[in-house]
Design an enzyme around this catalytic site. Sequence first.
Site, PDB file in Angstrom:
ATOM      1  N   PRO A 233       0.821  -1.214   0.000  1.00 56.44           N
ATOM      2  CG  PRO A 233      -0.749  -1.559   1.681  1.00 56.44           C
ATOM      3  CD  PRO A 233       0.552  -2.076   1.167  1.00 56.44           C
ATOM      4  CD  GLU A 234       1.985   4.024  -4.510  1.00 59.20           C
ATOM      5  OE1 GLU A 234       2.251   5.234  -4.458  1.00 59.20           O
ATOM      6  OE2 GLU A 234       2.065   3.353  -5.556  1.00 59.20           O
TER       7      GLU A 234
ATOM      8  NE  ARG B 251       9.051  -1.312  -6.942  1.00 59.56           N
ATOM      9  CZ  ARG B 251       8.608  -0.425  -6.020  1.00 59.56           C
ATOM     10  NH1 ARG B 251       9.450   0.105  -5.150  1.00 59.56           N
ATOM     11  NH2 ARG B 251       7.336  -0.081  -5.995  1.00 59.56           N
TER      12      ARG B 251
ATOM     13  CE  LYS C 174       5.310   3.101   0.142  1.00 61.07           C
ATOM     14  NZ  LYS C 174       5.976   2.216  -0.849  1.00 61.07           N
TER      15      LYS C 174
ATOM     16  NE  ARG D 219      13.378   3.280  10.443  1.00 59.68           N
ATOM     17  CZ  ARG D 219      12.930   2.736  11.572  1.00 59.68           C
ATOM     18  NH1 ARG D 219      13.472   3.082  12.732  1.00 59.68           N
ATOM     19  NH2 ARG D 219      11.952   1.839  11.548  1.00 59.68           N
TER      20      ARG D 219
END
Length: 269
Positions: free
Chosen positions: A2-3, A258, A52, A121
């Site tokens: 999921p974005e 990707r 996320k 981070r």
Amino acid sequence: MPEGHTIHRLAARHRALFAGDKVLVDSPQGRFAEGAALLSGTVLDDTEAYGKHLLHHYANGVSLHVHLGLYGRFADGDGEPPAPVGQIRLRLSSDRHWLELRGPTACELLNPPEVDALRHRLGADPLRADADPDPAYARIGRSPTPLAALLLDQTIVAGTGLIFVTEALFRAGTHPRTPGRQLSRTGWAALWTDLGALMRTAVGTGRIDTVHDRHLPEAMGRPPRVDRHGGEVYVYRRAGQPCHVCGTPVRQAELVGRNLYWCPTCQPG
């Protein structure tokens, strides 16, 4: 995976269901049994999404951190929770609602310093009011790495996935392999603004739509897109199909494992 818009939707959903309520927590699967015992009987104060990552903040000072990864998913409902079926990592319920979590990459408890370390981070989240895009450009603007890879790096921009990155670069007329250091500060400001707008729209609708009104199916007289991800897009997963703007076949290639998609006419390299 999921974005970021999905995680922000989940945070809002869980806040509406449980914020201010004392909750019962267990782990039918058993893998989160110790953490569940520490949370059960505690009031859920608030929820938060960062990129996320989903956080539930509890009145005892502990936060639940969830990262769904590729296979994680939530389900929820009203009333009493149903009998557990399958591998339920976490089950949470009040006297009004319940939710279940299955298959997450991370389901853990964090103390306040650990929550701060998580936020530190991560890069800027376009959906957060406290986001500062300047540190992101400080890294992008001096890097020879392709822009698509930089924008997918969650330590630079948090919450962006392949669909948002691919589509925002098309809308900017920028090739995904363009080195970051070739992006001007003005170009970055426009790209950041567009990413935020696309993601906020997706939070509201629950799907990713990136095409301008003039390129919608009804405006162009074309059939709507049929894809499990839903939404109308320009180039994402449209390899070999004509660009909605110029008609050139959309291209596809691989970058850091990707798939990239772009229009060679609208996004010259």
